[in-house]
Design an enzyme around this catalytic site. Sequence first.
Site, mmCIF file in Angstrom:
data_model
loop_
_atom_site.group_PDB
_atom_site.id
_atom_site.type_symbol
_atom_site.label_atom_id
_atom_site.label_comp_id
_atom_site.label_asym_id
_atom_site.label_seq_id
_atom_site.Cartn_x
_atom_site.Cartn_y
_atom_site.Cartn_z
ATOM 1 C CB SER A 168 3.489 6.448 13.958
ATOM 2 O OG SER A 168 2.857 5.443 13.207
ATOM 3 C CG ASP A 206 -4.031 2.160 9.548
ATOM 4 O OD1 ASP A 206 -4.565 2.557 8.500
ATOM 5 O OD2 ASP A 206 -2.925 2.573 9.949
ATOM 6 N NE ARG A 211 -2.596 0.333 7.411
ATOM 7 C CZ ARG A 211 -1.297 0.268 7.667
ATOM 8 N NH1 ARG A 211 -0.545 -0.623 7.058
ATOM 9 N NH2 ARG A 211 -0.742 1.076 8.541
ATOM 10 C CG ASP A 225 2.896 -0.826 17.000
ATOM 11 O OD1 ASP A 225 3.913 -0.126 16.827
ATOM 12 O OD2 ASP A 225 1.861 -0.393 17.536
#
Length: 433
Positions: free
Chosen positions: A176, A124, A95, A16
Amino acid sequence: MKNKKKCVLAYSGGLDTSAITIWLAQRGYEIHAVLVDVGQQEDLPVLAEKALRLGAKTAVIRDAKPEMCTTVIPYAIGLGATYEGNYRLGTALARPFIAAEQVRLAKALGGATLVHGATGKGNDQIRFEFAYRSLAPDYPVLAPWKCWELTGRKDMIEYLHAAGVEDEYALSKDFSLDENLWHLSVEGSELEDPEAFVDVSEVLRSVSGRFTAGPAADTAPQLVRVTFEGGFPVALDGRSTPLPEILARLNQYYRTADWAWDLVIENRFTGIKSRGLYINPAAKLLSTAVDALARCRLNKPTYDGYCELGRQYGTMLYRGEYFSDQRVMLEAAASAVLRHLSGEVTVHLSPRPYAARIDAPGAIFRKALSTFEKSDFSHQDAGGFIQLAWLSQVGQQFVEKPDGGIVETGWKTGSDLRVDQPLPAGGLVPAAV
Ligand code: ARG
């Protein structure tokens, strides 16, 4: 804001954010990639080179592990924090710290657009964007997944091919993955569909390339003695060990253990349900240990509050509210209880982690009371205890039906109630009641 075209991208090196780098470059952005080391087992200098090849002007590596290990992780361990009881929060822990590094860099650059590679479906995006809003409320945010023309993984691979980037993703499985010092998460592919039969050992096999080589689980020690100080682990097997090393060691040793994972169906903050596999042996082992300590040391109402705090802290983190008043408040409450949790717990790992021995100075576990053997306890006292405790239950009425089974028949009222009956004196139960 000036420098509109400068941007700071949280670059992971994955599909990504690689596609995003090209996409941003094609749109005239001056890209500053930041690779944040949150404990993922990857060659970050190599990935930084890759960001530069894809079009970033600069690529810097920042180590967030020390900060994570002195802030959020000790609380997550001490409180045994989970989301919905079985997700131990790995991704959610990292994160905010990735976002914070982006903001630091953007500020050093005199301002920049903050870019992340999370999709519009997941948690996220919220964690990144909440952190940006807390730390740099005026900075523009760009989430390419919310505005570009690409629709999925295949699209991104084709997009990279068209830009002349060699095909390094086509062969990898459709999972993922997200890894940090706390966990490895596996989502996507057959995990997406709860009706699809999942054989976890097969999934583990197909992602095992991501595991750091370490001793096989069956040769790793089956007993681990963890020392806690104020709720935080400080030593393994009597040797004082820094937290990052405790996590690294336990995760490396037990990553392939039968008990190391949780297959979880979770309710995302966005309202979407998802299924994921989380490999987090250190978290499981440490939470078993600290819970045992808490059970020995805290009284019942405090233990209940402690559990509730772990649930609230976990939910707060899951929702990306790290830089918030509620986090500060919950940590203050946590400190008030965690200071009692010092001691040593020997965890046995077979067949799954359990607290085999608990040494908790100041524990209020009273062997003399819990024993089945003779002790100073007066069994007679319990009569009065039941008499009083029963007052909150008076009135319910159950009868046995002739054809079997016990049914509720309603509530006694008025004169049927025997609440005016005198309590036996001295806690003695009258002989014939
Ligand atoms: N569902 C988990 C969470 O929201 C894990 C997310 C993992 N992220 C990823 N990009 N694979 O925390």
